[in-house]
Design an enzyme around this catalytic site. Sequence first.
Site, PDB file in Angstrom:
ATOM      1  N   HIS A 186       0.825  -1.200   0.000  1.00  0.00           N
ATOM      2  CA  HIS A 186       0.000   0.000   0.000  1.00  0.00           C
ATOM      3  C   HIS A 186       0.865   1.258   0.000  1.00  0.00           C
ATOM      4  CE1 HIS A 186       0.845   0.603   4.294  1.00  0.00           C
ATOM      5  NE2 HIS A 186       0.526  -0.665   4.497  1.00  0.00           N
ATOM      6  N   CYS A 206       3.078  -5.039   6.514  1.00  0.00           N
ATOM      7  CA  CYS A 206       2.743  -4.690   5.123  1.00  0.00           C
ATOM      8  C   CYS A 206       3.947  -4.088   4.411  1.00  0.00           C
ATOM      9  CB  CYS A 206       1.595  -3.694   5.096  1.00  0.00           C
ATOM     10  SG  CYS A 206       0.011  -4.447   5.489  1.00  0.00           S
TER      11      CYS A 206
END
Lengths: 315, 446
Positions: free
Chosen positions: A192, A208
């Site tokens: 992301h 992440c």
Amino acid sequence: MRSESRVILFLVLFILLPCLAVRGAGREPSCQCQGQPLLVKTIPPMRGKAVLALQERLSQLGYYRKEADGLYGPATVQAVEKLQADLGLPVTGNMDPATWAHLAWVEEKAVVEQPLPPPQGEISILVDTDALILIVYADGEPYKIYPVAVGKWTTPTPLGEWQINSMSSVWEGPFGARWLGLSCPFGNYGIHGTDNPASIGWEVSSGCIRMYNHDVIELFDWVAPGTPVTIIGSRIKSIPIPPRLGPGDVGQAVVPLQWRLRELGQDVGRADGVYGKATEGAVRELQYFYGLPPSGIADRNLLFLLGLGKGGEDR
Amino acid sequence: MRGRRGALMGILLIILAGLYFFLPACRLTYVDPEVQINPARHYILEFWDYPLPVVWEDGTNYRDLVRELIAQFEREHPNISINYRPLPFVGGAELLEQALREGSPPDVYSEPFSRGIVYHQGLQVPITPYLQPEERGFYSPGVLAAIEWEGELWGWPAWFSPLIWAGNRQLLEAAGLDVDRVQTLGWNWEEFLALARQFAAAGEGPRILFSTGPGEGELFANLLSNNGWSSRAENREEGEKRRIVLRETAAFISLLWSEGFWQPGEDDPGWLENFYAGRVALLGPVNTWLLRGAGARVHQARHHPELVFLPAPHGIGAREYAEPTVALVRVFRQRRFQGADQVKAAMEFARYFSQKQGQAIAHRLWSLPAYNPGSLREKGEGELSPANARFLLRTQEYLLPLPRDLAQWRQEQKWQEEVFSPALAKILAGELTPREFAEQVYTRLH
């Protein structure tokens, strides 16, 4: 009276401009900011094309999340304040010359190269958690490299072979401009953007993979659900392996087993952390070969043979 | 009248001509080694093989080796193409059996763990007529004897390895065992028991560990063959002698069990780790590539035992036999005969592949290449100690033959599972004496 105070403020800033420019020059490249308008908090808020352009630029960097409306309202002010805070500037919420200069500098740093045309062929992604880079491959050939941030030691990025299983361009909060969800079965991980571009290049996330917003926006258009994402790193050597792994087990510990089996020429499918039929079959094949009972369960003997057990000295 | 006689003669001639051409075709193994490969014909050979889990230092694996060997062969024989099919270990043999039943086996079938010598009388082609006399001298006589049946050799042996016992030299010598003597001359059950008792008396110290449970038919069969009894070897004693051998072997297992060399209900899946950690002095029976695989993992560890290969202990008054694993590359013809030249092409590839693969792979498995086994030492033995290399070379002298066919192999499996194992369970439970065991087993087997 209000127009008078605006004129005074403008003159003061005009006089201070060279000083601010000198302050910035020591840290980052100088920019041609003289043409940029001074955008400040006002009631009613300022509006116009300049504000719209600013919002788009802030959006690219992940600071501005709403739809660009050309209004220098609270959302824009908040984005500017965040930018200033990240850059160590006085947090005024106003787009003064120093902030313009720093904005340009951030953009210059972020844009490593000119945008590339979309890659052709089969697209795959490799994330190297040691080098802190994400490589896009087209038909097996490296196409573009992006800097990324990955998980902390305590919340590591899951190593393995995943696929993109969800994509979202409407994303809020610290996840930046885009979200590419990974098929990792033991956690909700993804690739992301970020509202903290300064974190790129560090091991700071909760697992992440963070990218600059403009990077993830570009990447977003190149991939699709099912795109393979392989995440590698030297942390593979320190993943704790339980004394027994068997059908139905799911977790990070299964991945080193799957990779080792593949090194030995076994077909395990994707190293996806799931001890499924393919892994069971590969373990059984190996046990058969070594003259061990072909149970399909990776017990201590087999893990030892593979260098994954307690005595695995070569990991 | 003359016309009728002429017609009869004509019919007779046609029948004779038919028999002349038809009879040889009926004899399925009929091939002619003198027939040469036809340079004007393009041959496609079906080749089945099992990918071994072997990796080299440069990251290449067994499949890479096979691809390279095939490519090299095809370059040398531009009119021969090889269709390679890798088989799974689990279920691969059944695929071959199915193909044999259908009459369409692959031209060349490479198998690391041969279960028998002849898989199909008719479709499997013996290699003997294709083996040059001067070439024969390069093969291990022991392995050739293990794969010979009715005067024929039934495949190109690639590599072979005996089932052995693995010892920790330091621990065994500390317990007073003359390791070098045992490696060279073997040892019997009495010597083995004395050593085992010594370790047992030391309590929590190192011990002897069997790789199978006491009730496993496989272990019993291994002990049996080292006590002078086998369904495979010729000139073995029959009748009463067999009963005695069965009784002695059962008594030996029973003694080991009663003296606590197996912990009741012991299920130690970490015996490899325990061996390499110095907690086990002797481990057996195991294969050499298991030790090679595990040894490669601990090779760089600071402390690892000096591994010694030992023969299985043999019965008193018997001699040792090594149960070999033999990798054979077989050649088949198909029921729909494709010509002696096709067989010749398959033979050429099988010969080439077995020799190259055997040389390349033996080193990685701590086994012996069947072709020029002495090269194991010429190559510096890898991580093998000179003593272990010498031991492996010596085992060629006492290899057991392979089961002659799949029927015999199945019979042996059945004996192990359905005769030995249940009877052993009764012995261990105290429900049978060794004598009763021998009677019961003998009756079942005959």
